[in-house]
Write a protein that holds these residues in place. Structure first.
Motif, PDB file in Angstrom:
ATOM      1  N   SER A  63       0.827  -1.212   0.000  1.00 45.80           N
ATOM      2  CA  SER A  63       0.000   0.000   0.000  1.00 45.80           C
ATOM      3  C   SER A  63       0.857   1.256   0.000  1.00 45.80           C
ATOM      4  CB  SER A  63      -0.944   0.002   1.210  1.00 45.80           C
ATOM      5  OG  SER A  63      -1.912  -1.004   1.103  1.00 45.80           O
ATOM      6  N   LEU A  64       1.946   1.211   0.746  1.00 45.23           N
ATOM      7  CA  LEU A  64       2.851   2.356   0.780  1.00 45.23           C
ATOM      8  C   LEU A  64       3.477   2.585  -0.594  1.00 45.23           C
ATOM      9  CD1 LEU A  64       4.089   4.495   2.669  1.00 45.23           C
ATOM     10  CD2 LEU A  64       5.964   2.888   3.091  1.00 45.23           C
ATOM     11  N   SER A  65       3.890   1.514  -1.258  1.00 41.01           N
ATOM     12  CA  SER A  65       4.456   1.629  -2.605  1.00 41.01           C
ATOM     13  C   SER A  65       3.448   2.244  -3.568  1.00 41.01           C
ATOM     14  CB  SER A  65       4.897   0.255  -3.121  1.00 41.01           C
ATOM     15  OG  SER A  65       5.942  -0.271  -2.351  1.00 41.01           O
ATOM     16  N   LYS A  66       2.198   1.811  -3.459  1.00 41.87           N
ATOM     17  CA  LYS A  66       1.163   2.353  -4.344  1.00 41.87           C
ATOM     18  C   LYS A  66       0.938   3.841  -4.076  1.00 41.87           C
ATOM     19  CE  LYS A  66      -1.873  -0.992  -3.458  1.00 41.87           C
ATOM     20  NZ  LYS A  66      -3.133  -1.785  -3.495  1.00 41.87           N
ATOM     21  N   PHE A  67       1.046   4.250  -2.814  1.00 43.83           N
ATOM     22  CA  PHE A  67       0.918   5.673  -2.498  1.00 43.83           C
ATOM     23  C   PHE A  67       2.028   6.466  -3.181  1.00 43.83           C
ATOM     24  CE2 PHE A  67       2.404   9.265   0.028  1.00 43.83           C
ATOM     25  CZ  PHE A  67       1.270  10.073   0.031  1.00 43.83           C
ATOM     26  N   PHE A  68       3.262   5.993  -3.057  1.00 43.59           N
ATOM     27  CA  PHE A  68       4.378   6.720  -3.648  1.00 43.59           C
ATOM     28  C   PHE A  68       4.327   6.717  -5.178  1.00 43.59           C
ATOM     29  CE2 PHE A  68       6.640   5.852   0.506  1.00 43.59           C
ATOM     30  CZ  PHE A  68       6.679   7.179   0.897  1.00 43.59           C
ATOM     31  N   ASP A  69       3.642   5.732  -5.769  1.00 42.83           N
ATOM     32  CA  ASP A  69       3.526   5.665  -7.225  1.00 42.83           C
ATOM     33  C   ASP A  69       2.439   6.581  -7.771  1.00 42.83           C
ATOM     34  OD1 ASP A  69       5.584   3.846  -7.426  1.00 42.83           O
ATOM     35  OD2 ASP A  69       4.263   2.080  -7.493  1.00 42.83           O
ATOM     36  N   LEU A  70       1.667   7.213  -6.890  1.00 39.72           N
ATOM     37  CA  LEU A  70       0.627   8.143  -7.337  1.00 39.72           C
ATOM     38  C   LEU A  70       1.250   9.356  -8.023  1.00 39.72           C
ATOM     39  CD1 LEU A  70      -1.675   8.235  -4.154  1.00 39.72           C
ATOM     40  CD2 LEU A  70      -2.211   7.123  -6.341  1.00 39.72           C
ATOM     41  N   PRO A  71       0.505  10.019  -8.915  1.00 42.16           N
ATOM     42  CA  PRO A  71       0.983  11.291  -9.471  1.00 42.16           C
ATOM     43  C   PRO A  71       1.310  12.261  -8.338  1.00 42.16           C
ATOM     44  CG  PRO A  71      -0.980  10.537 -10.638  1.00 42.16           C
ATOM     45  CD  PRO A  71      -0.819   9.633  -9.445  1.00 42.16           C
ATOM     46  N   MET A  72       2.315  13.081  -8.558  1.00 45.09           N
ATOM     47  CA  MET A  72       2.794  13.960  -7.496  1.00 45.09           C
ATOM     48  C   MET A  72       1.706  14.875  -6.950  1.00 45.09           C
ATOM     49  SD  MET A  72       5.321  14.638  -5.525  1.00 45.09           S
ATOM     50  CE  MET A  72       6.759  13.898  -6.299  1.00 45.09           C
ATOM     51  N   ASP A  73       0.793  15.333  -7.810  1.00 50.45           N
ATOM     52  CA  ASP A  73      -0.232  16.266  -7.332  1.00 50.45           C
ATOM     53  C   ASP A  73      -1.192  15.618  -6.340  1.00 50.45           C
ATOM     54  OD1 ASP A  73      -1.545  14.662  -9.155  1.00 50.45           O
ATOM     55  OD2 ASP A  73      -2.606  16.294 -10.148  1.00 50.45           O
ATOM     56  N   GLN A  74      -1.289  14.273  -6.364  1.00 53.14           N
ATOM     57  CA  GLN A  74      -2.142  13.588  -5.389  1.00 53.14           C
ATOM     58  C   GLN A  74      -1.434  13.374  -4.054  1.00 53.14           C
ATOM     59  OE1 GLN A  74      -4.420  10.187  -6.814  1.00 53.14           O
ATOM     60  NE2 GLN A  74      -4.167  10.876  -8.943  1.00 53.14           N
ATOM     61  N   LYS A  75      -0.104  13.462  -4.064  1.00 55.06           N
ATOM     62  CA  LYS A  75       0.670  13.321  -2.829  1.00 55.06           C
ATOM     63  C   LYS A  75       0.913  14.672  -2.160  1.00 55.06           C
ATOM     64  CE  LYS A  75       3.795  11.004  -5.182  1.00 55.06           C
ATOM     65  NZ  LYS A  75       4.975  10.213  -5.596  1.00 55.06           N
ATOM     66  N   THR A  76       1.056  15.707  -2.964  1.00 57.99           N
ATOM     67  CA  THR A  76       1.366  17.031  -2.401  1.00 57.99           C
ATOM     68  C   THR A  76       0.181  17.661  -1.674  1.00 57.99           C
ATOM     69  OG1 THR A  76       0.949  17.996  -4.596  1.00 57.99           O
ATOM     70  CG2 THR A  76       3.248  17.551  -3.992  1.00 57.99           C
ATOM     71  N   ILE A  77      -0.965  16.988  -1.697  1.00 54.98           N
ATOM     72  CA  ILE A  77      -2.073  17.407  -0.825  1.00 54.98           C
ATOM     73  C   ILE A  77      -1.594  17.443   0.623  1.00 54.98           C
ATOM     74  CG2 ILE A  77      -4.355  16.751   0.064  1.00 54.98           C
ATOM     75  CD1 ILE A  77      -4.813  15.298  -2.634  1.00 54.98           C
ATOM     76  N   PHE A  78      -0.655  16.545   0.941  1.00 52.77           N
ATOM     77  CA  PHE A  78      -0.153  16.417   2.310  1.00 52.77           C
ATOM     78  C   PHE A  78       1.203  17.098   2.496  1.00 52.77           C
ATOM     79  CE2 PHE A  78      -2.734  12.671   1.279  1.00 52.77           C
ATOM     80  CZ  PHE A  78      -3.715  12.758   2.263  1.00 52.77           C
ATOM     81  N   LEU A  79       1.669  17.830   1.484  1.00 53.10           N
ATOM     82  CA  LEU A  79       2.982  18.473   1.545  1.00 53.10           C
ATOM     83  C   LEU A  79       3.000  19.572   2.606  1.00 53.10           C
ATOM     84  CD1 LEU A  79       5.782  18.566   0.104  1.00 53.10           C
ATOM     85  CD2 LEU A  79       4.831  20.409  -1.310  1.00 53.10           C
ATOM     86  N   SER A  80       4.007  19.552   3.479  1.00 51.10           N
ATOM     87  CA  SER A  80       4.117  20.574   4.519  1.00 51.10           C
ATOM     88  C   SER A  80       5.520  20.565   5.111  1.00 51.10           C
ATOM     89  CB  SER A  80       3.091  20.313   5.633  1.00 51.10           C
ATOM     90  OG  SER A  80       3.244  21.253   6.683  1.00 51.10           O
ATOM     91  N   ASP A  81       5.987  21.745   5.513  1.00 48.14           N
ATOM     92  CA  ASP A  81       7.248  21.868   6.256  1.00 48.14           C
ATOM     93  C   ASP A  81       6.997  21.948   7.754  1.00 48.14           C
ATOM     94  OD1 ASP A  81       8.894  21.865   4.012  1.00 48.14           O
ATOM     95  OD2 ASP A  81       8.616  24.008   3.680  1.00 48.14           O
ATOM     96  N   ASP A  82       5.740  21.904   8.159  1.00 51.44           N
ATOM     97  CA  ASP A  82       5.365  22.021   9.567  1.00 51.44           C
ATOM     98  C   ASP A  82       5.563  20.677  10.262  1.00 51.44           C
ATOM     99  OD1 ASP A  82       4.267  22.424  12.050  1.00 51.44           O
ATOM    100  OD2 ASP A  82       2.321  23.129  11.330  1.00 51.44           O
TER     101      ASP A  82
END
Length: 314
Positions: A63-82
């Motif tokens: 499941s983790l591998s499948k998450f990382f294989d998603l298009p970047m825009d679907q992962k950057t929903i969670f992007l944060s430096d906080d």
């Protein structure tokens, strides 16, 4: 880089059979002594017969591998430096190259019912499979941490309440395929600010600094169904320096990407941790000041140059 780093033979990394912790008192005492020696000598050991099934570990990595294989825009929903975010995605770019050395996602995992609703829902099985793994590895961690406390010469029930209420964060990592000859590290050398970190990995890549061999870097091979247990800074403080947190790093693989799950386990966020009074006397004075995980996170936000464990030393 890997070709220049000696590989530790599997027999050089202490393997603990977790089921033996539940045998008679003599067997348990032998295992606890083995844990003590491993924590003191190398700051790492591995566990087998740990009760986390192959199905659970493989599904979590899948499941983790499948998450990382998603298009970047679907992962950057969670992007944060906080660093306070309970769910946080990030990348580490390689200088001057349109590539990354690591992608990660950090998720709070205890109490799991409080946090799982905020975890990624894509892929659809992410919450189910990572949730099952989080529950199982936390159960295992409490067994291991109780044995480690005992190995320090402290009552085995000491700190049980704190451990049971403690912080649990899952850190999922993907290290893209990259030639070791490029000298690009997937993860730079560091220690973890945990009591312990339990590591599940899809393939080898972990290297530790061996203080018994002039601080040489040694590759720690992935072996079968074992999980690795790394000693963290919080345990170093609790043990008044008897156990040292292990310096480690990750190198990339030339053939394929590597996925890992680090389960970072500690005391509750606000709880102050200092050397156990049983380990402090005239011959062994207190070597660290008290601190909390909450203070550590503030320290991270300050982006100080000094390592946090160094800042705690008296």
């Amino acid at each position: 880089m890997n070709s220049l780093v000696p590989v530790l033979h599997p027999s050089q990394v202490t393997t603990i059979d977790v089921t033996q912790l539940h045998h008679d008192s003599h067997t348990r005492s032998v295992v606890v002594k083995t844990i003590h020696d491993a924590c003191q000598k190398m700051g790492i050991f591995q566990v087998k017969n740990h009760g986390v099934s192959k199905e659970v570990t493989e599904n979590a990595l899948g499941s983790l591998s499948k998450f990382f294989d998603l298009p970047m825009d679907q992962k950057t929903i969670f992007l944060s430096d906080d660093v306070n975010k309970p769910v946080r995605f990030g990348t580490f770019p390689i200088d001057n190259l349109d590539r990354v050395s690591r992608e990660f996602i950090k998720i709070y995992a205890y109490p799991i019912d409080d946090w799982i609703g905020s975890w990624p829902h894509n892929p659809m099985d992410f919450r189910e499979n990572l949730g099952k793994y989080a529950i199982e590895v936390r159960r295992l961690s409490l067994e291991i941490m109780e044995a480690i406390v005992e190995s320090l010469g402290l009552p085995p029930t000491n700190l049980r309440s704190s451990l049971e209420k403690g912080m649990h964060m899952i850190v999922g990592n993907k290290y893209p395929q990259c030639s070791p000859s490029s000298n690009i590290l997937g993860l730079a050398s560091h220690t973890d600010h945990t009591i312990i970190t339990i590591l599940l990995e899809s393939m080898s890549g972990l290297e530790i600094m061996d203080s018994n061999d002039n601080n040489a870097w040694k590759s720690v091979p992935a072996t079968g169904s074992t999980l690795k247990v790394l000693i963290g800074n919080r345990l170093e403080v609790l043990g008044n320096g008897l156990y040292k947190s292990v310096f480690h790093r990750v190198t990339s693989n030339a053939q394929m990407s590597r996925v890992s799950i680090g389960s970072c386990l500690s005391f509750p966020m606000e709880e102050m941790v200092e050397p156990a009074m049983e380990l402090v006397d005239e011959e062994h004075p207190k070597r660290y000041r008290a601190s909390s995980l909450e203070e550590y996170i503030k320290f991270l936000s300050s982006k100080a140059d000094e390592s946090y464990i160094e800042s705690l030393k008296i």
